[in-house]
Design an enzyme around this catalytic site. Sequence first.
Site, mmCIF file in Angstrom:
data_model
loop_
_atom_site.group_PDB
_atom_site.id
_atom_site.type_symbol
_atom_site.label_atom_id
_atom_site.label_comp_id
_atom_site.label_asym_id
_atom_site.label_seq_id
_atom_site.Cartn_x
_atom_site.Cartn_y
_atom_site.Cartn_z
ATOM 1 N N ILE A 14 60.029 -36.346 -60.875
ATOM 2 C CA ILE A 14 60.064 -35.271 -61.867
ATOM 3 C C ILE A 14 59.920 -35.847 -63.270
ATOM 4 C CG2 ILE A 14 61.369 -33.287 -62.723
ATOM 5 C CD1 ILE A 14 62.839 -33.314 -59.973
ATOM 6 N N ASP A 33 63.460 -46.604 -67.530
ATOM 7 C CA ASP A 33 63.633 -46.536 -66.076
ATOM 8 C C ASP A 33 63.992 -47.924 -65.545
ATOM 9 O OD1 ASP A 33 62.288 -44.147 -63.924
ATOM 10 O OD2 ASP A 33 63.183 -46.006 -63.164
ATOM 11 N N SER A 126 71.278 -29.421 -60.184
ATOM 12 C CA SER A 126 70.648 -29.097 -58.907
ATOM 13 C C SER A 126 71.266 -27.850 -58.308
ATOM 14 C CB SER A 126 70.845 -30.274 -57.935
ATOM 15 O OG SER A 126 70.493 -29.907 -56.617
ATOM 16 N N TYR A 150 76.655 -36.543 -53.592
ATOM 17 C CA TYR A 150 75.570 -36.314 -54.555
ATOM 18 C C TYR A 150 75.815 -35.025 -55.332
ATOM 19 C CZ TYR A 150 71.354 -34.228 -56.319
ATOM 20 O OH TYR A 150 70.459 -33.573 -57.123
ATOM 21 N N LYS A 154 76.740 -34.059 -59.491
ATOM 22 C CA LYS A 154 76.081 -33.073 -60.355
ATOM 23 C C LYS A 154 77.100 -32.080 -60.916
ATOM 24 C CE LYS A 154 71.922 -34.615 -60.187
ATOM 25 N NZ LYS A 154 71.328 -35.225 -61.401
HETATM 26 C C1 WQD Z 1 64.411 -28.398 -46.864
HETATM 27 C C2 WQD Z 1 64.509 -27.642 -45.547
HETATM 28 C C3 WQD Z 1 65.950 -28.701 -43.947
HETATM 29 C C4 WQD Z 1 63.424 -32.298 -43.604
HETATM 30 C C5 WQD Z 1 67.595 -31.500 -50.906
HETATM 31 C C6 WQD Z 1 68.833 -31.778 -51.711
HETATM 32 C C7 WQD Z 1 68.729 -31.086 -53.044
HETATM 33 C C8 WQD Z 1 67.442 -31.464 -53.721
HETATM 34 C C9 WQD Z 1 66.241 -31.182 -52.843
HETATM 35 C C10 WQD Z 1 67.986 -33.186 -55.267
HETATM 36 C C11 WQD Z 1 65.920 -27.577 -44.984
HETATM 37 C C12 WQD Z 1 64.514 -28.729 -43.464
HETATM 38 C C13 WQD Z 1 63.989 -31.081 -43.963
HETATM 39 C C14 WQD Z 1 62.862 -32.460 -42.317
HETATM 40 C C15 WQD Z 1 63.460 -30.189 -41.796
HETATM 41 N N1 WQD Z 1 67.489 -32.841 -54.081
HETATM 42 N N2 WQD Z 1 63.993 -30.049 -43.071
HETATM 43 N N3 WQD Z 1 62.897 -31.390 -41.446
HETATM 44 O O1 WQD Z 1 67.980 -30.208 -48.154
HETATM 45 O O2 WQD Z 1 67.015 -28.128 -49.300
HETATM 46 O O3 WQD Z 1 67.539 -30.123 -50.666
HETATM 47 O O4 WQD Z 1 66.447 -31.906 -51.611
HETATM 48 O O5 WQD Z 1 68.276 -32.528 -56.194
HETATM 49 O O6 WQD Z 1 69.843 -31.481 -53.821
HETATM 50 O O7 WQD Z 1 69.934 -31.225 -51.017
HETATM 51 O O8 WQD Z 1 65.618 -30.197 -49.110
HETATM 52 O O9 WQD Z 1 63.454 -30.933 -48.179
HETATM 53 O O10 WQD Z 1 65.587 -32.030 -47.317
HETATM 54 O O11 WQD Z 1 65.072 -29.652 -46.678
HETATM 55 O O12 WQD Z 1 63.491 -29.244 -40.988
HETATM 56 O O13 WQD Z 1 62.321 -33.553 -41.935
HETATM 57 O O14 WQD Z 1 63.722 -28.333 -44.565
HETATM 58 O O15 WQD Z 1 66.848 -28.423 -42.879
HETATM 59 O O16 WQD Z 1 66.078 -26.337 -44.325
HETATM 60 P P1 WQD Z 1 67.109 -29.607 -49.206
HETATM 61 P P2 WQD Z 1 64.900 -30.791 -47.811
#
Ligand code: WQD
Length: 339
Positions: A14, A33, A126, A150, A154
């Site tokens: 980002i 960084d 977040s 995590y 935040k």
């Molecule tokens: C999205 C959806 C999973 C991977 C996380 C952090 C959040 C932010 C963004 C920092 C969910 C599903 C995922 C996979 C799957 N990060 N999934 N197979 O968990 O919503 O958010 O990342 O700020 O703080 O919590 O994102 O992309 O991991 O998951 O089915 O291989 O996809 O269960 O429903 P998430 P994600």
Amino acid sequence: MADTILVTGGAGYIGSHTVLELLEAGYKLVALDNYSHSYPKSLEVVKELTNQAFPVYEGDVRDKDLLQQIFSQHPVTGVIHFAGFKAVAESTQQPLAYYDNNLVGLLCLLEVMEEQGCKNLIFSSSATVYGQPTHLPLGEDAPLSVTNPYGRTKLIGENILRDLYAQDPTWNLVLLRYFNPIGAHPSGRLGEDPQGVPNNLVPYMTQVASGLRDHIRVFGNDYDTPDGTGVRDYIHVVDLSRGHVAAMKKWAPGSGLSIYNLGTGQGYSVLEMIQALSRAVGRDLPYKIYPRRPGDIASCYADPRKAQTELGWSAQLDLEAMCRHAWSWQQQHPQGFQD
Ligand code: WQD
């Protein structure tokens, strides 16, 4: 010299996209960084894409001497603070590293800013701070609760800023709560470069599409959602970055403490994401259903009206663009910035 913005974590996913948008909006900036989760190459690409140069410091936001050096060499009038670790699962394995990096880093930055008389900050928060939503869509006044280290860094970070503002209301503090940033710069030359096995859905899917991985793992299809798979508010990283440029309006004197959700307001399920990326790739991507991932919630998506009303910002790029740009980045840079 013109007012300058310090972007910490500027080489990150980002951060680098936001540096690009700041340059294109005419701002002067310096980037910092430590490359713990990024590569110098990302900012080299930004310089090429914008045909603009800017100072880049390699170092840690916990290095107060370095921060003071940056402030002494540049007329920093505001800071966009991206530097931090952000993987939920990793944070449960390394809580001390997350508290040190994310909270000591924030404190060091705030202490130097205060010493230098710079009181304009945009803080990367977040949607994780909302925990398990009790009501959707999520407004900024929704209850806050966190279930992992995590997310706690935040929430504690936000509370540090709330306490700072209560003590000194001359600070202009903007808390931006990101939903699910995905995609890449339309050029395909800047994008997300996760190290190791991607935790997040979209980079894992694009690696499956490019043959790096065998199939997509769908973590649970028994959630209380229309098709049983998790629903999230995916937002194009370029839209998210432009949200930071818009948020600088709240550095106007007397703006105080502001909180905004940066999301689209539209949720998509995992199966819908697989279909959308399959359309961008031009073939059906293979997937298998797995058990739920611990800590995951069923649904999360934003009420984005406050940012629209107060910042004049809303997400413009749709899911097709998010998937097309994510795939373009993966195709052009299968090994990310290490190509
Ligand atoms: C999205 C959806 C999973 C991977 C996380 C952090 C959040 C932010 C963004 C920092 C969910 C599903 C995922 C996979 C799957 N990060 N999934 N197979 O968990 O919503 O958010 O990342 O700020 O703080 O919590 O994102 O992309 O991991 O998951 O089915 O291989 O996809 O269960 O429903 P998430 P994600």
